[in-house]
Design an enzyme around this catalytic site. Structure first.
Site, PDB file in Angstrom:
ATOM      1  N   TYR A  12    -101.765  14.803   6.490  1.00 43.44           N
ATOM      2  CA  TYR A  12    -103.233  13.845   6.897  1.00 43.44           C
ATOM      3  C   TYR A  12    -103.275  12.465   6.098  1.00 43.44           C
ATOM      4  CZ  TYR A  12    -105.162  17.295   9.527  1.00 43.44           C
ATOM      5  OH  TYR A  12    -104.716  18.168  10.721  1.00 43.44           O
ATOM      6  N   ASN A  45    -111.028  11.531  19.229  1.00 36.53           N
ATOM      7  CA  ASN A  45    -109.551  11.211  18.759  1.00 36.53           C
ATOM      8  C   ASN A  45    -110.643  10.870  17.333  1.00 36.53           C
ATOM      9  OD1 ASN A  45    -107.984  10.882  20.693  1.00 36.53           O
ATOM     10  ND2 ASN A  45    -108.838   8.565  20.950  1.00 36.53           N
ATOM     11  N   VAL A  46    -109.428  10.803  16.210  1.00 34.14           N
ATOM     12  CA  VAL A  46    -109.643  10.848  14.781  1.00 34.14           C
ATOM     13  C   VAL A  46    -109.956   9.591  14.634  1.00 34.14           C
ATOM     14  CG1 VAL A  46    -109.376  13.173  14.342  1.00 34.14           C
ATOM     15  CG2 VAL A  46    -107.671  11.673  14.048  1.00 34.14           C
ATOM     16  N   HIS A  56    -114.210  14.979  16.637  1.00 33.05           N
ATOM     17  CA  HIS A  56    -113.203  15.594  15.736  1.00 33.05           C
ATOM     18  C   HIS A  56    -113.120  15.222  14.650  1.00 33.05           C
ATOM     19  CE1 HIS A  56    -111.286  17.887  19.799  1.00 33.05           C
ATOM     20  NE2 HIS A  56    -112.752  18.425  19.927  1.00 33.05           N
ATOM     21  N   CYS A  98    -114.718  18.248   0.660  1.00 32.69           N
ATOM     22  CA  CYS A  98    -114.973  19.327  -0.248  1.00 32.69           C
ATOM     23  C   CYS A  98    -114.193  20.634   1.364  1.00 32.69           C
ATOM     24  CB  CYS A  98    -115.113  19.822  -1.141  1.00 32.69           C
ATOM     25  SG  CYS A  98    -114.621  21.425  -1.916  1.00 32.69           S
ATOM     26  N   CYS A 156    -117.635  23.036  -0.354  1.00 31.33           N
ATOM     27  CA  CYS A 156    -118.989  23.054  -0.580  1.00 31.33           C
ATOM     28  C   CYS A 156    -119.595  21.763   0.567  1.00 31.33           C
ATOM     29  CB  CYS A 156    -119.347  23.220  -1.490  1.00 31.33           C
ATOM     30  SG  CYS A 156    -118.711  20.896  -2.539  1.00 31.33           S
ATOM     31  N   THR A 215    -107.040  11.682  28.290  1.00 35.09           N
ATOM     32  CA  THR A 215    -107.185  13.687  27.578  1.00 35.09           C
ATOM     33  C   THR A 215    -106.363  14.576  28.381  1.00 35.09           C
ATOM     34  OG1 THR A 215    -108.445  15.048  26.717  1.00 35.09           O
ATOM     35  CG2 THR A 215    -109.118  13.716  28.450  1.00 35.09           C
ATOM     36  N   SER A 216    -105.585  15.677  27.946  1.00 35.63           N
ATOM     37  CA  SER A 216    -105.064  16.864  28.740  1.00 35.63           C
ATOM     38  C   SER A 216    -106.537  17.314  29.120  1.00 35.63           C
ATOM     39  CB  SER A 216    -104.331  17.292  27.380  1.00 35.63           C
ATOM     40  OG  SER A 216    -105.025  17.821  26.765  1.00 35.63           O
ATOM     41  N   ASN A 222    -105.520   8.157  33.615  1.00 35.89           N
ATOM     42  CA  ASN A 222    -104.969   8.740  33.093  1.00 35.89           C
ATOM     43  C   ASN A 222    -103.328   8.998  33.636  1.00 35.89           C
ATOM     44  OD1 ASN A 222    -102.474  11.199  31.701  1.00 35.89           O
ATOM     45  ND2 ASN A 222    -104.562  12.206  31.042  1.00 35.89           N
TER      46      ASN A 222
HETATM   47  P1  OAD Z   1    -103.056  15.416  24.145  1.00 38.32           P
HETATM   48  O1  OAD Z   1    -102.193  14.762  23.494  1.00 38.32           O
HETATM   49  O2  OAD Z   1    -103.357  16.529  24.469  1.00 38.32           O
HETATM   50  O3  OAD Z   1    -103.079  14.658  26.022  1.00 38.32           O
HETATM   51  C1  OAD Z   1    -103.000  13.580  26.275  1.00 38.32           C
HETATM   52  C2  OAD Z   1    -103.496  12.633  27.405  1.00 38.32           C
HETATM   53  O4  OAD Z   1    -103.155  11.120  26.873  1.00 38.32           O
HETATM   54  C3  OAD Z   1    -102.613  13.154  28.149  1.00 38.32           C
HETATM   55  O5  OAD Z   1    -103.059  13.729  29.375  1.00 38.32           O
HETATM   56  C4  OAD Z   1    -101.232  12.487  28.443  1.00 38.32           C
HETATM   57  O6  OAD Z   1     -99.803  12.496  29.918  1.00 38.32           O
HETATM   58  C5  OAD Z   1    -102.493  10.980  28.290  1.00 38.32           C
HETATM   59  N1  OAD Z   1    -101.929   9.937  28.349  1.00 38.32           N
HETATM   60  C6  OAD Z   1    -100.877   9.486  27.224  1.00 38.32           C
HETATM   61  N2  OAD Z   1    -100.215   7.856  27.447  1.00 38.32           N
HETATM   62  C7  OAD Z   1    -101.895   7.839  27.683  1.00 38.32           C
HETATM   63  C8  OAD Z   1    -102.212   5.799  28.220  1.00 38.32           C
HETATM   64  N3  OAD Z   1    -101.250   5.098  27.762  1.00 38.32           N
HETATM   65  N4  OAD Z   1    -103.054   6.107  29.206  1.00 38.32           N
HETATM   66  C9  OAD Z   1    -103.691   7.280  28.937  1.00 38.32           C
HETATM   67  N5  OAD Z   1    -103.349   8.294  29.027  1.00 38.32           N
HETATM   68  C10 OAD Z   1    -102.296   8.384  28.826  1.00 38.32           C
HETATM   69  O7  OAD Z   1    -104.724  15.325  23.833  1.00 38.32           O
HETATM   70  P2  OAD Z   1    -105.810  15.144  23.570  1.00 38.32           P
HETATM   71  O8  OAD Z   1    -106.366  15.454  25.049  1.00 38.32           O
HETATM   72  O9  OAD Z   1    -106.352  13.860  22.383  1.00 38.32           O
HETATM   73  O10 OAD Z   1    -107.908  18.218  18.051  1.00 38.32           O
HETATM   74  O11 OAD Z   1    -106.156  16.258  22.690  1.00 38.32           O
HETATM   75  C11 OAD Z   1    -106.919  17.409  22.245  1.00 38.32           C
HETATM   76  C12 OAD Z   1    -107.262  17.952  20.709  1.00 38.32           C
HETATM   77  O12 OAD Z   1    -106.653  18.179  20.749  1.00 38.32           O
HETATM   78  C13 OAD Z   1    -107.526  16.617  19.713  1.00 38.32           C
HETATM   79  O13 OAD Z   1    -108.669  15.637  19.577  1.00 38.32           O
HETATM   80  C14 OAD Z   1    -107.252  17.387  18.940  1.00 38.32           C
HETATM   81  C15 OAD Z   1    -105.894  18.271  19.650  1.00 38.32           C
HETATM   82  O14 OAD Z   1    -105.306  19.148  19.078  1.00 38.32           O
HETATM   83  C16 OAD Z   1    -107.821  18.495  17.098  1.00 38.32           C
HETATM   84  O15 OAD Z   1    -107.710  17.706  16.273  1.00 38.32           O
HETATM   85  C17 OAD Z   1    -109.172  18.980  16.646  1.00 38.32           C
END
Ligand code: OAD
Length: 247
Positions: free
Chosen positions: A69, A104-105, A121, A129, A132, A192-193, A217
């Site tokens: 991290y 996104n973080v 997230h 911590c 706590c 997002t996927s 996407n």
């Molecule tokens: P993913 O990696 O699962 O999905 C990313 C998405 O972005 C995919 O569908 C890609 O096709 C798309 N993508 C890639 N390049 C792009 C671009 N230039 N423009 C638009 N889209 C694009 O990421 P998240 O959906 O964010 O959780 O994943 C969800 C959560 O899973 C995250 O927040 C994280 C992870 O584990 C935690 O950390 C709790």
């Protein structure tokens, strides 16, 4: 890019008073931040999710999780908002009631001009911590150390303030995102996927309540399947084009 689709999305957004934007890692891909699941470049295709993003992984090797991290804090600090982040902020300004929700973080939405962002997230660069839950300000020396510091209140180990697998999302943030999704007229889903719940439930909730779903996407995924409009293009190109097409 299909200009008709862009104009269509622009019209839908122009006519809406209540819009929610839900983003995932894809919106920051053009800022140089890796997504999680894209083949080859996705973080979870290169790193072990259970070791780095779970309570079990942290307890078995806190130093490894800490160092990972800390490296991400460095990478994200160097990244700049891309035209997609800036265009979302522009859409926010043009909308009467706009709610920004991100998985996104990174803080690229804020740095791209969005004033108020719901982080489902957590946020990289914030620490707390593990026992706590009190906030902890990490010094530069601590950030580059091999092991996490200890909490001055309970001696628990300090960790990144992000949500790991199996952990609940921040309650207040989720409640706000839920209410806005239930009430919006349009949900703009970007990069997002759509496979991590409960965040992925928000577009379904919005759709069930009559909202129009626009998905941006390059790939056709879970959200594209249920969306009313899918724009198969990188968000750094599609979103500025939508803003340009808005009246
Ligand atoms: P993913 O990696 O699962 O999905 C990313 C998405 O972005 C995919 O569908 C890609 O096709 C798309 N993508 C890639 N390049 C792009 C671009 N230039 N423009 C638009 N889209 C694009 O990421 P998240 O959906 O964010 O959780 O994943 C969800 C959560 O899973 C995250 O927040 C994280 C992870 O584990 C935690 O950390 C709790």
């Amino acid at each position: 890019m299909n200009q008709e689709l862009i104009k269509y999305a622009a019209k839908i957004l122009e006519r809406a008073d209540r819009v929610v934007c839900l983003t995932g890692a894809g919106v920051s891909a053009e800022s140089g931040i890796s997504t999680f699941r894209d083949p080859e470049t996705g973080l979870w295709t290169k790193f072990n999710l259970e070791e780095l993003a779970s309570q079990e992984g942290f307890r078995s090797d806190p130093g490894k999780v800490w160092r990972w991290y800390a490296a991400r804090v460095g990478d994200m600090g160097k990244a700049q908002p891309n035209p997609g982040h800036v265009a979302i902020a522009e859409i926010a300004q043009r909308t009467e009631d706009f709610t920004m929700v991100t998985q996104n973080v990174d803080n690229l939405h804020e740095r791209g001009g969005c004033e108020s962002v719901i982080h489902l997230h957590g946020t990289i660069g914030k620490f707390r911590c593990n026992e706590c839950t009190r906030d902890y300000d990490v010094s530069d020396d601590e950030l580059t150390a091999d092991q996490p510091p200890h909490c001055p209140h309970c001696n628990g180990l300090v960790r990144a303030d992000v949500v790991w697998f199996g952990e609940a999302m921040p309650r207040l943030q989720m409640d706000r995102a839920w209410k806005a999704s239930e009430n919006c007229q349009v949900m703009l889903v970007v990069g997002t996927s759509g496979i991590v719940y409960p965040a992925a439930y928000l577009p379904l909730l919005a759709s069930e309540n009559g909202a129009t779903i626009i998905d941006i996407n390059p790939d056709y995924g879970e959200i594209s399947r249920m969306a009313d409009v899918h724009i198969p293009a990188p968000s750094g190109e599609a979103l500025p084009a939508i803003v340009a097409a808005m009246g």
